[in-house]
Design an enzyme around this catalytic site. Structure first.
Site, PDB file in Angstrom:
ATOM      1  N   ASN A 158     -68.515 -24.061 -23.374  1.00  0.00           N
ATOM      2  CA  ASN A 158     -69.275 -23.836 -22.053  1.00  0.00           C
ATOM      3  C   ASN A 158     -69.178 -25.306 -21.440  1.00  0.00           C
ATOM      4  O   ASN A 158     -69.142 -25.469 -20.161  1.00  0.00           O
ATOM      5  CB  ASN A 158     -70.631 -23.422 -21.984  1.00  0.00           C
ATOM      6  CG  ASN A 158     -71.664 -24.118 -22.634  1.00  0.00           C
ATOM      7  OD1 ASN A 158     -71.257 -25.173 -23.386  1.00  0.00           O
ATOM      8  ND2 ASN A 158     -72.756 -23.633 -22.671  1.00  0.00           N
ATOM      9  N   GLU A 164     -69.250 -26.509 -27.018  1.00  0.00           N
ATOM     10  CA  GLU A 164     -70.852 -26.190 -26.331  1.00  0.00           C
ATOM     11  C   GLU A 164     -71.574 -27.247 -26.072  1.00  0.00           C
ATOM     12  O   GLU A 164     -71.401 -28.515 -26.646  1.00  0.00           O
ATOM     13  CB  GLU A 164     -71.394 -25.195 -27.462  1.00  0.00           C
ATOM     14  CG  GLU A 164     -72.713 -24.648 -26.972  1.00  0.00           C
ATOM     15  CD  GLU A 164     -73.668 -25.550 -27.161  1.00  0.00           C
ATOM     16  OE1 GLU A 164     -74.704 -25.491 -26.085  1.00  0.00           O
ATOM     17  OE2 GLU A 164     -73.894 -26.498 -27.958  1.00  0.00           O
ATOM     18  N   HIS A 239     -79.648 -18.314 -24.150  1.00  0.00           N
ATOM     19  CA  HIS A 239     -79.159 -19.038 -25.571  1.00  0.00           C
ATOM     20  C   HIS A 239     -80.271 -19.326 -26.591  1.00  0.00           C
ATOM     21  O   HIS A 239     -80.293 -18.772 -27.575  1.00  0.00           O
ATOM     22  CB  HIS A 239     -78.426 -20.346 -25.334  1.00  0.00           C
ATOM     23  CG  HIS A 239     -77.475 -20.167 -24.280  1.00  0.00           C
ATOM     24  ND1 HIS A 239     -76.117 -19.563 -24.346  1.00  0.00           N
ATOM     25  CD2 HIS A 239     -77.561 -20.681 -23.272  1.00  0.00           C
ATOM     26  CE1 HIS A 239     -75.371 -19.772 -23.360  1.00  0.00           C
ATOM     27  NE2 HIS A 239     -76.313 -20.344 -22.455  1.00  0.00           N
TER      28      HIS A 239
HETATM   29  C1  PIR Z   1     -77.026 -23.822 -21.216  1.00  0.00           C
HETATM   30  C2  PIR Z   1     -77.234 -25.075 -21.606  1.00  0.00           C
HETATM   31  C3  PIR Z   1     -76.271 -25.975 -21.185  1.00  0.00           C
HETATM   32  C4  PIR Z   1     -75.499 -25.869 -20.062  1.00  0.00           C
HETATM   33  C5  PIR Z   1     -75.216 -24.463 -19.624  1.00  0.00           C
HETATM   34  N1  PIR Z   1     -74.127 -24.289 -18.918  1.00  0.00           N
HETATM   35  C6  PIR Z   1     -75.960 -23.515 -20.218  1.00  0.00           C
HETATM   36  C7  PIR Z   1     -78.162 -25.630 -22.684  1.00  0.00           C
HETATM   37  C8  PIR Z   1     -79.015 -24.429 -23.179  1.00  0.00           C
HETATM   38  O1  PIR Z   1     -80.642 -24.807 -23.093  1.00  0.00           O
HETATM   39  C9  PIR Z   1     -78.868 -24.358 -24.617  1.00  0.00           C
HETATM   40  O2  PIR Z   1     -79.582 -24.792 -25.434  1.00  0.00           O
HETATM   41  C10 PIR Z   1     -77.332 -24.661 -24.624  1.00  0.00           C
HETATM   42  N2  PIR Z   1     -77.608 -25.971 -23.758  1.00  0.00           N
HETATM   43  C11 PIR Z   1     -76.288 -23.634 -24.270  1.00  0.00           C
HETATM   44  O3  PIR Z   1     -75.043 -24.402 -24.331  1.00  0.00           O
END
Ligand code: PIR
Ligand code: CA
Length: 315
Positions: A158, A164, A239
């Protein structure tokens, strides 16, 4: 005996729900909540941990840790979690003190003073504090029961096409943690994208009523808008509560043993979690990847915890 955990977090909308799940579920005992810069800067996420902890009735120490990754410049996720880190909601009033110790000291003192094999670490932000703890006192690696982390992704990130956010924020720290030698379960995006808060989930939270439900709905509405604005998902994935859910009830998801490392040098792939899924891993492999979530069971756990917190708050 409830499972004893240290929740290392960067609240953060889904982190806030993870705190509530951990506090509201009788199968886990929160030994400490530690904070790390991530979704927002350290001061903000620490304030949010104290605020959410006050509402949820957390009595465990809450301590602030690293404000910056080991090597990378600090980058927040304010575009998802808002300027405060808790979205559009007014954080609940802070009714408790911050522990004066550094988070790394709290982690080490907690793990080293308790029986070996009893404490589980649940990092749900960048892994800076946990890596610093390993370097400062390597004996925690044998002493911790296991590490269940939210982070990483096998089929797409993401923060970049392959990375991630939690891992991308501090890849060196993540590599220290996943290669330390303790059992690690990586609850990554492949799993957490199955934990989407649908309309039905919103309706069930609304039925809980009271300040706990109001805060949760406020946070999740903001979170949903952020996911919709980015064109990624219509229903926001929670998450971080997935990692807590795994500790409460390992049967809530399937996992698969796989060798795991973090890419540190790729120009396009830095921060990618590289899991070797080509062959069945042998028994000596201590890293696991979460694969399939039983979403109904997961949401039952979250709702049950919110009901218990609401009952506690009104008692
Ligand atoms: C969630 C997070 C960071 C960015 C996005 N777009 C969405 C955070 C959340 O708290 C989780 O721990 C992790 N980072 C998911 O990528
Ligand atoms: Ca987080």
């Amino acid at each position: 005996m409830p499972r004893q955990i240290i929740l290392d977090c960067d609240p953060g909308l889904d982190d806030a729900v993870a705190i509530m799940l951990a506090e509201g579920n009788p199968e886990v005992e929160l030994l400490a909540v530690t904070t790390v810069g991530g979704n927002q800067v350290l001061d903000k996420v620490t304030h949010n941990a104290l605020a959410v902890g006050s509402l949820a009735g957390v009595t465990a120490p809450i301590a602030a840790g690293a404000g910056h990754p080991l090597l990378e410049p600090m980058q927040d996720a304010g575009h998802v979690h808002g300027d405060s880190g808790l979205g559009g909601v007014t954080p609940p009033p802070v009714r408790r003190d911050l522990d004066p110790r550094h988070a790394v000291d709290v982690i080490l003192e907690t793990v080293m003073s308790r029986d070996p094999g009893t404490v589980t670490l649940v990092p749900i932000g960048p892994l800076t504090n946990i890596a610093l703890a390993v370097r400062r006192e390597p004996r925690i690696v044998e002493r911790v029961f296991e590490v269940v982390l939210m982070g990483g992704a096998v089929r797409g990130g993401n923060q970049s096409p392959v990375a991630e956010f939690n891992i991308a924020c501090d890849p060196e720290a993540a590599q220290i943690v996943v290669t330390a030698g303790w059992p690690v379960t990586m609850v990554g995006l492949d799993l957490t994208h199955q934990a989407q808060a649908t309309e039905d989930v919103f309706a069930r939270i609304a039925e809980v009523g009271g300040p706990v439900a109001d805060l949760t709905l406020g946070m999740l509405s903001f979170y949903r808008d952020a996911y919709r604005a980015s064109g990624r998902l219509d229903h926001p994935p929670l998450h971080d509560p997935c990692a807590v859910a795994h500790v409460i009830d390992p049967g809530v998801m399937t996992t698969r043993r796989a060798p795991l490392q973090v890419e540190l040098t790729g120009t396009l792939t830095r921060g990618m979690t590289v899991a070797d899924l080509r062959f069945p891993a042998d028994e000596s492999c201590r890293t696991r990847i979460a694969e399939t979530l039983d979403a109904d069971r997961f949401w039952d756990l979250v709702l049950d915890a919110l009901h218990r917190l609401a009952a506690k708050a009104s008692a």
